[in-house]
Design an enzyme around this catalytic site. Structure first.
Site, PDB file in Angstrom:
ATOM      1  N   GLY A  21     -17.874   8.263  -0.658  1.00 21.45           N
ATOM      2  CA  GLY A  21     -16.974   8.533  -1.767  1.00 21.45           C
ATOM      3  C   GLY A  21     -17.309   7.678  -2.974  1.00 21.45           C
ATOM      4  O   GLY A  21     -18.455   7.293  -3.207  1.00 21.45           O
ATOM      5  N   GLY A  79     -19.418   7.237   5.095  1.00 24.87           N
ATOM      6  CA  GLY A  79     -18.511   7.556   3.993  1.00 24.87           C
ATOM      7  C   GLY A  79     -19.189   7.352   2.653  1.00 24.87           C
ATOM      8  O   GLY A  79     -19.676   6.258   2.356  1.00 24.87           O
ATOM      9  N   VAL A 103     -16.899   4.569  -3.614  1.00 27.30           N
ATOM     10  CA  VAL A 103     -17.516   3.282  -3.298  1.00 27.30           C
ATOM     11  C   VAL A 103     -18.819   3.464  -2.529  1.00 27.30           C
ATOM     12  O   VAL A 103     -19.835   2.839  -2.837  1.00 27.30           O
ATOM     13  CB  VAL A 103     -16.540   2.390  -2.500  1.00 27.30           C
ATOM     14  CG1 VAL A 103     -17.226   1.105  -2.045  1.00 27.30           C
ATOM     15  CG2 VAL A 103     -15.317   2.065  -3.353  1.00 27.30           C
ATOM     16  N   LYS A 113       0.851  -1.188   0.000  1.00 32.92           N
ATOM     17  CA  LYS A 113       0.000   0.000   0.000  1.00 32.92           C
ATOM     18  C   LYS A 113       0.884   1.234   0.000  1.00 32.92           C
ATOM     19  O   LYS A 113       2.043   1.185   0.441  1.00 32.92           O
ATOM     20  CB  LYS A 113      -0.892   0.030   1.247  1.00 32.92           C
ATOM     21  CG  LYS A 113      -2.152   0.864   1.082  1.00 32.92           C
ATOM     22  CD  LYS A 113      -3.225   0.137   0.282  1.00 32.92           C
ATOM     23  CE  LYS A 113      -4.505   0.951   0.245  1.00 32.92           C
ATOM     24  NZ  LYS A 113      -5.597   0.220  -0.429  1.00 32.92           N
ATOM     25  N   TYR A 140     -21.025   5.841  -2.412  1.00 32.45           N
ATOM     26  CA  TYR A 140     -22.166   6.294  -3.208  1.00 32.45           C
ATOM     27  C   TYR A 140     -22.743   5.152  -4.038  1.00 32.45           C
ATOM     28  O   TYR A 140     -23.965   4.949  -4.081  1.00 32.45           O
ATOM     29  CB  TYR A 140     -21.765   7.448  -4.133  1.00 32.45           C
ATOM     30  CG  TYR A 140     -22.919   7.905  -5.008  1.00 32.45           C
ATOM     31  CD1 TYR A 140     -23.849   8.811  -4.523  1.00 32.45           C
ATOM     32  CD2 TYR A 140     -23.082   7.402  -6.302  1.00 32.45           C
ATOM     33  CE1 TYR A 140     -24.926   9.212  -5.311  1.00 32.45           C
ATOM     34  CE2 TYR A 140     -24.160   7.790  -7.091  1.00 32.45           C
ATOM     35  CZ  TYR A 140     -25.077   8.700  -6.589  1.00 32.45           C
ATOM     36  OH  TYR A 140     -26.147   9.084  -7.374  1.00 32.45           O
TER      37      TYR A 140
END
Length: 350
Positions: free
Chosen positions: A186, A184, A188, A80, A190
């Site tokens: 964002g 959240g 994903v 990552k 939405y």
């Protein structure tokens, strides 16, 4: 404090730091394990309060990618990268090109892709400086629609499939009429809200950005609550889709949902939280199992595949979770522990 002494250090193969004064880039790449293949994991840009916070995040995220890729049956290791800074304020093409040089400096042991705060356009800027940028040549989506390279649709669909599996196990029902609290909204979050709305779920949502909540409120009739209230909202399902460690010692006993299943990485602040959820009768869908749709998409895009095979692979997320839930119930073992055992069998004995 040495990286080797960090509480989240888990025999990582490599942790690299990069500072480019000209562009302002400050970034970290962590490669956790490459026994199954080169490490793959997205690049996240976030306004971390300190470099120490960024290091903690990248160590946790990279380890999670090793387990995620193993559970998704991919010939890939885990890594990552994180960039320190607010993507809405300081991100520039020059900074993204510098990030590309950083990735390239690892010589192919690590491939990066899109994550929070990073767009496909940003990846194209990185790709000017490195051939180790994934998710920029997508040809299709799991639903047959054209793709812009963003794996978020596949991630969201995989989380939706996973929530369906969790709801079947916990409630012996479908989603129609159940309340899902999404933290959240964002790329994903939405899309997940859209899937859940179509399945008949009632939505309660929160996000640190008002424009994100307004969009979901208008499109799907969602109820908006303050960000600090979403984790403990009396919903049937809690879907964390923002930053990690939201299920903590402070919040675990206040959670009213019977299912926790969302897209965020590292949702549990410690592995011990899994036992507490088990004791409380809360069904937890291990994050790196349920949110693997994006890496599955990236893998299929790099090889000779097609939308039907991609969709079938994503839908195996539901089967994997059902097997974890059943084993957890039979052995009275926390679901995160069960998932870890299965993943470790795959990447530690290969």
């Amino acid at each position: 404090m040495s990286v080797f002494d960090h509480k989240e250090f888990d025999n990582h193969e490599r942790v690299s730091f990069w500072h480019d004064k000209a562009s302002g880039l400050q970034a970290i790449i962590a490669v956790h394990d490459t026994h199954l293949g080169p490490a793959l994991g997205g690049c996240r840009m976030w306004p971390y309060s300190s470099s120490a916070e960024a290091l903690t995040d990248v160590l946790r995220l990279s380890k999670g990618m090793t387990y995620k890729n193993a559970m998704a049956e991919l010939p890939l290791g885990g890594g990552k990268s994180v960039i320190i800074g607010d993507p809405r304020q300081i991100k520039t093409p020059a900074m993204m090109e510098s990030m590309g040089r950083f990735v390239d400096s690892l010589g192919g042991s690590y491939f990066t892709a899109e994550d929070s705060g990073i767009s496909v356009d940003d990846l194209h800027s990185m790709a000017k400086q490195s051939k180790y940028i994934a998710g920029i040549n997508a040809k299709y989506r799991y639903d047959g629609q054209p793709s812009d390279g963003n794996p978020a649709p596949s991630t969201a669909y995989g989380v939706f499939v996973g929530i369906q599996a969790a709801v079947r196990h916990a409630f012996s029902s479908d989603l129609n009429g159940l309340t899902v609290a999404i933290q959240g909204l964002g790329h994903v979050g939405y899309r997940l809200a859209e899937h859940l709305h179509k399945a008949g779920a009632k939505l309660v949502v929160a996000d640190i950005y008002r424009d994100n909540t307004a969009r979901v409120e208008q499109a799907f009739g969602a109820t908006v609550v303050p960000a600090e209230e979403i984790t403990t909202y009396p919903a049937d399902v809690l879907a964390p889709c923002a930053m990690g460690a939201t299920i903590s010692e402070e919040s675990v006993n206040m959670i009213q949902a019977k299912v926790i299943a969302g897209a965020a990485n590292n949702q549990l602040s410690t592995e011990l939280i899994g036992e507490q959820l088990l004791d409380r009768g809360v069904l937890y869908a291990p994050d790196y199992v349920i949110n693997a749709g994006g890496v599955i998409d990236i893998y299929h895009q790099r090889f000779d595949s097609n939308p039907d095979d991609l969709k079938a692979h994503i839908e195996r997320i539901g089967d994997n979770l059902s097997a974890i839930f059943t084993r957890s119930a039979n052995e009275k073992m926390a679901t995160n522990r069960v998932a870890n055992l299965i993943a470790e069998e795959r990447f530690k004995h290969n």
